[in-house]
Write a protein that holds these residues in place. Structure first.
Motif, short mmCIF file in Angstrom:
data_model
loop_
_atom_site.label_atom_id
_atom_site.label_comp_id
_atom_site.label_asym_id
_atom_site.label_seq_id
_atom_site.Cartn_x
_atom_site.Cartn_y
_atom_site.Cartn_z
N SER A 122 22.33 32.50 16.90
CA SER A 122 22.90 33.64 17.33
C SER A 122 22.02 34.01 18.93
O SER A 122 22.88 34.46 19.55
N THR A 125 24.07 31.51 21.44
CA THR A 125 25.45 31.72 21.68
C THR A 125 25.52 33.31 22.38
O THR A 125 26.49 33.44 23.21
N GLY A 126 24.47 33.96 22.13
CA GLY A 126 24.52 35.31 22.63
C GLY A 126 24.16 35.33 24.12
O GLY A 126 24.84 35.73 25.13
N ARG A 153 24.83 42.40 18.70
CA ARG A 153 23.64 41.44 18.36
C ARG A 153 22.36 42.48 18.15
O ARG A 153 21.66 42.16 16.82
N SER A 183 29.12 35.52 16.95
CA SER A 183 29.05 35.10 18.48
C SER A 183 29.50 33.81 19.03
O SER A 183 30.10 33.62 20.04
#
Length: 212
Positions: A122, A125-126, A153, A183
């Motif tokens: 997370s 990819t965020g 998120r 994500s």
């Protein structure tokens, strides 16, 4: 996605707060930094010692500062290019601290590497989702709207952490894996949006012309 849907409603709440903070002598940049420092310290300290619910409350409080700096700029009548860069940079720092701390908690306290992997996925990819948007803007390609942006998120990460801290089993695991999947999808979605924007650019328009 939530950013667009809730913007008007949020502005009605944050704009009066923004005006009040300006009257106190604070600047949007100062509020950006205060919010980031608070979120980072709260995440690393409280998540780091296993206090998920307390950490969620502290981080959520300071994450809300990200709404106030924009409200202050609107109330003041102008923003600055430095403020835009500072805000985006501080967002990445805060996100890194929150999801890095959740990964640490998952590996050390939960002893569940799979949950730690979801937190790290997370996080990475965020950051990529935000980077794609920034790079597209820098070359004059306008894209907007995505499945999992920063608001999503924050909501999924902090809701999962808070519920886990209250004793709800598997709450963090479920939320982080949902977020990780969303994500990854959003990275692909963003790249497709950039390609579509590029293909729609008028023939013969150069990068410098389109971004001016």
């Amino acid at each position: 996605m939530l950013n667009g849907l809730a913007r008007d409603a949020v502005s009605r709440v944050t704009d009066p707060v923004g005006r009040g903070l300006l009257k106190l002598g604070l600047t949007p940049d100062a509020v950006t930094v205060i919010g980031t420092v608070g979120a980072v310290v709260g995440a690393i300290w409280l998540f780091g010692i296993g206090q998920l619910f307390a950490g969620t409350m502290v981080v959520t409080f300071f994450v809300l500062f990200d709404l106030f700096d924009g409200a202050m700029a609107r109330a003041r009548g102008y923003g600055t290019d430095f403020g835009v860069v500072l805000d985006a940079s501080c967002d990445r720092i805060a996100d890194g601290a929150v999801f890095g701390a959740l990964a640490f908690y998952s590996f050390v306290y939960l002893d569940q590497p799979s949950v730690g992997v979801a937190a790290l996925l997370s996080l990475v990819t965020g950051q990529v989702v935000s980077y794609i948007k920034a790079r597209a803007d820098s070359v004059g390609l306008t894209i907007s709207g995505a499945l999992a942006e920063r608001a999503e998120r924050n909501v999924l990460g902090l809701v999962g952490a808070g519920l886990q801290g209250l004793g709800v089993p598997h709450a963090l695991e479920i939320c982080l894996w949902i977020l990780a999947a969303a994500s990854v999808f959003t990275v692909v979605q963003r790249l497709l949006q950039v390609r579509a924007a590029y293909q729609q650019r008028p023939v013969g328009v150069t990068r410098d012309e389109s971004s001016s």
